[in-house]
Design a protein around this motif. Structure first.
Motif, short mmCIF file in Angstrom:
data_model
loop_
_atom_site.label_atom_id
_atom_site.label_comp_id
_atom_site.label_asym_id
_atom_site.label_seq_id
_atom_site.Cartn_x
_atom_site.Cartn_y
_atom_site.Cartn_z
N LEU A 69 -5.15 1.14 -2.45
CA LEU A 69 -5.56 -0.18 -1.98
C LEU A 69 -5.93 -1.08 -3.15
O LEU A 69 -5.56 -2.26 -3.18
CB LEU A 69 -6.74 -0.04 -1.02
N MET A 70 -6.65 -0.52 -4.13
CA MET A 70 -7.03 -1.30 -5.30
C MET A 70 -5.80 -1.82 -6.03
O MET A 70 -5.71 -3.00 -6.38
CB MET A 70 -7.88 -0.44 -6.24
N GLN A 71 -4.82 -0.95 -6.26
CA GLN A 71 -3.63 -1.38 -6.99
C GLN A 71 -2.83 -2.41 -6.20
O GLN A 71 -2.32 -3.38 -6.78
CB GLN A 71 -2.75 -0.16 -7.30
N ALA A 72 -2.73 -2.24 -4.89
CA ALA A 72 -2.01 -3.20 -4.06
C ALA A 72 -2.70 -4.57 -4.10
O ALA A 72 -2.05 -5.61 -4.20
CB ALA A 72 -1.91 -2.69 -2.63
N VAL B 201 -7.70 8.64 -2.70
CA VAL B 201 -6.30 8.20 -2.65
C VAL B 201 -6.21 6.82 -2.01
O VAL B 201 -5.51 5.92 -2.51
CB VAL B 201 -5.45 9.21 -1.87
N ARG B 202 -6.91 6.63 -0.90
CA ARG B 202 -6.85 5.36 -0.19
C ARG B 202 -7.37 4.22 -1.07
O ARG B 202 -6.75 3.16 -1.17
CB ARG B 202 -7.68 5.43 1.10
N GLU B 203 -8.52 4.44 -1.72
CA GLU B 203 -9.11 3.37 -2.53
C GLU B 203 -8.25 3.04 -3.74
O GLU B 203 -8.13 1.87 -4.12
CB GLU B 203 -10.53 3.77 -2.95
N TYR C 217 0.84 -1.20 0.00
CA TYR C 217 0.00 0.00 0.00
C TYR C 217 0.87 1.25 0.00
O TYR C 217 0.64 2.19 -0.77
CB TYR C 217 -0.93 -0.01 1.21
N ARG C 218 1.86 1.28 0.87
CA ARG C 218 2.72 2.45 0.96
C ARG C 218 3.47 2.68 -0.36
O ARG C 218 3.72 3.83 -0.75
CB ARG C 218 3.73 2.31 2.11
N ALA C 219 3.84 1.59 -1.04
CA ALA C 219 4.54 1.72 -2.32
C ALA C 219 3.64 2.37 -3.37
O ALA C 219 4.10 3.18 -4.19
CB ALA C 219 5.00 0.34 -2.80
N GLU C 220 2.34 2.02 -3.34
CA GLU C 220 1.41 2.62 -4.29
C GLU C 220 1.24 4.11 -4.02
O GLU C 220 1.19 4.92 -4.95
CB GLU C 220 0.06 1.91 -4.23
N VAL C 221 1.14 4.48 -2.77
CA VAL C 221 1.02 5.90 -2.42
C VAL C 221 2.27 6.66 -2.85
O VAL C 221 2.20 7.76 -3.40
CB VAL C 221 0.77 6.08 -0.91
#
Length: 387
Positions: free
Chosen positions: A370-373, A365-367, A338-342
């Motif tokens: 999270l979706m990509q992770a 941003v969160r969704e 998740y952190r990597a996606e952000v």
């Protein structure tokens, strides 16, 4: 593939971009008012069995009860199989023609002044034309000035090919036939004669080292290095599309096998409100009120509300499944993935996380992250074959 479910997934996956995606929300459509345009039929290649299945799925979606705040995830969804999905990765290849076409599309067209020059495929030409059926002209079948991109396929069959080879000032008679599925029923299958006069030709300039230096801000010195860069960009784009297609396929497979029992009311209402916002923004882009925009699209208030309700529930369904998948794989906002996606988002948009949230909203941003992770994890667990 369920087109509506896919639309909801696309909107959820792209939530952080907030570019106006709203499932089946109203959108401006080219109406092909000039009858020579090949707007034709908009029918999709979808079987009646699939359409029936979609209708049944929609009915089930609209009949789901809503869960209030404090709901238990187990009371809302029984997650389908998501491990070991069978997926296919499309092969990617960039041809010389695709590179040339892309570069030409970025160039400012220049008028061809040589009186002996002939129109070529890829040129944009301005024409005057008059169409007649049985010697009689018809409404919308003529124009004194009309731009046509040769090779675009936007005109009825034979029209663009008939212009290739013409010189400025030349007139040709084109004996053609309107397609059987043409949008104007009275013209379907009708033989037609178009008298076409070529007014002017515009085309992209020749790709030279001088053009590259002047138009790339000095980033590239030669046409060859510029072409190589464009090829790499197109290849990356195709690879991203191939990855995205697998994500769509995986998402749809999981949703097909999941059982939905309830939908969180808060999710439904949030998505429905976003639907309103998107529609209002689309209307505003045309300088219109929403009611006038819907009227222009021949959309009633009743049909708008029906699509709004469907979208709210469909987006909520996708969000619910995302939540269930994240829980099953123990992916949280503290997870490395998740952190990597952000971090990737902050790099892409050139802003820190606080500014990103301020610009697009914390939920979006969160969704997205999270979706990509979650999708990355699902693809890691999948059985992928190369096409």
């Amino acid at each position: 593939m369920n087109r509506k479910r896919l639309a909801a997934f696309l909107c959820l996956a792209a939530a952080v971009l907030l570019t106006g995606c709203s499932g089946s929300s109203p959108s401006a459509a080219e109406n092909g008012s000039n009858t020579v345009s090949e707007s034709g039929s908009q029918n999709e290649d979808v079987s009646s069995d699939l359409s029936t299945s979609e209708d049944s799925a929609d009915e089930a979606l609209l009949s789901l009860p809503l869960a209030e705040d404090g709901y238990d995830l187990n009371d809302c969804i029984v997650l389908g199989e998501y491990r070991g999905l069978k997926l296919e990765r499309a092969s990617v290849e960039v041809t010389d023609e695709e590179v040339d076409s892309y570069i030409a599309s970025t160039m400012s067209l220049e008028e061809v002044t040589d009186p002996e020059a002939q129109a070529l495929e890829g040129d944009t030409v301005n024409i005057a034309f008059e169409g007649s059926i049985d010697g009689e002209t018809f409404e919308g079948g003529s124009s004194d000035s009309y731009d046509v991109s040769l090779g675009s396929g936007r005109m009825i069959e034979g029209f663009e090919d008939g212009i290739v080879g013409m010189k400025a000032g030349e007139t040709r008679e084109l004996d053609l036939v309107f397609p059987e599925d043409y949008q104007e029923e009275s013209l379907q299958g009708q033989p037609v004669v178009f008298s076409v006069t070529l007014n002017s030709i515009r085309r992209a300039p020749e790709l030279t080292d001088a053009w590259v230096k002047e138009n790339t801000g000095g980033e590239f010195d030669t046409a060859d290095t510029y072409r190589a860069s464009v090829r790499e960009q197109l290849l990356q784009y195709q690879e991203s599309n191939a990855e995205y297609t697998m994500q769509q396929d995986a998402w749809n497979q999981i949703q097909e096998t999941s059982e939905f029992l309830k939908l969180p009311r808060a999710y439904v209402e949030a998505a429905a409100e976003q639907y309103d916002t998107d529609a209002e923004n689309a209307a505003a882009a045309y300088g219109m009120e929403l009611s006038d925009y819907l009227e222009a699209l021949d959309m009633t208030e009743e049909s708008y509300q029906e699509q709004r309700e469907w979208y709210g529930r469909s987006a909520a369904q996708s969000r619910l499944m995302l939540e269930a998948l994240a829980r099953a794989e123990e992916i949280t906002e503290d997870s490395e993935e998740y952190r990597a996606e952000v971090a990737g988002l902050t790099e892409t948009y050139g802003m820190d996380e606080e500014a990103l949230v301020s610009a697009y909203g914390e939920d979006a941003v969160r969704e997205y992250a999270l979706m990509q992770a979650v999708l990355d994890r699902i693809l890691d667990l999948a059985v992928i074959t190369e096409a």
